[in-house]
Design a protein around this motif. Sequence first.
Motif: not given
Length: 298
Positions: A122-123, A125, A129, A179, A183, A186-187
């Motif tokens: 997930g981090y 990608g 991923d 995951r 996701i 992390k944004e």
Amino acid sequence: MTTTPVTLPKRDQSARLENWSRAFYRFRQSWLSVIGLAIVVALVLVALFAPFIVPHPEHVAGGTNTSARFMAPGADYWFGTNALGQDVFSLVLVGSQVSLFSGLAVVVIAIVVGGVIGAIAGYFGGWIDEILMRITDLLLTIPSLILAMAVAAALGTGVTNMIIAIAITWWPAYARLVRGEVIGKKEEQFITASKALGAGWPRILGRHILPNIMSPIIVKASLDMGFAVLTVASLGFVGIGVKAPTPEWGTLLSVARADMPDYWWTAVFPGCAIFLAVLAFNLLGDGLRDVMDPKARR
């Protein structure tokens, strides 16, 4: 000129205590969840102290008493005796150790392996991923019990091999869950700020992202504990899990099926133990899900 010393405010713990009190209030609103917690605590205490409280420890070690074969439940033998004259109550008590702690080990291994794989996928990608998730999808397409049986048959009997076999089939679900949570996290702005301050990806994942996504993992783990116990018993029942004379609920059921229905107590009480454990963990998981649901917080 005199300067007034600046006193930094201490971190107020009242907000945290208030959150815990609200969570406990929501949890105890469901009496089924409280019952589930009580049963889980009782089962864990029984598993921990079983070797010290069994009335017939010699039967747990493999001893037999043919003169007491198939005695019905009574004052001397609360759950009756089996074909070897062994006390079923003692076997069920000690069998809780293997069943519960094996289920716990399966869930812990699945969380660790699936959490690491899901967090990395997930981090970062991209191609990382894609590779990790295609492997995960491949394992998810195979029925977990069938795959566990195949792996256990390949590794051989024994508690350790059984735990490894079941954990191999369980980590993909946690990888998918972690995951998706990574996701989403992390944004967020605090992750962007950490990157701007020069924090590396191990610190960002370990100190900032993973601690903030533990709620769904804990809820899933509490719900999975019951099914892990059931899977352990299933492998023992078909003969590729724990082998006799080690007492385990599934193994006790497998041995007792030949004695049904004349000597019903040899199978009913191990079956009731499995039913009680699965029910308790599901009730507890439902309660934790209500407590940790972000939409329920004020």
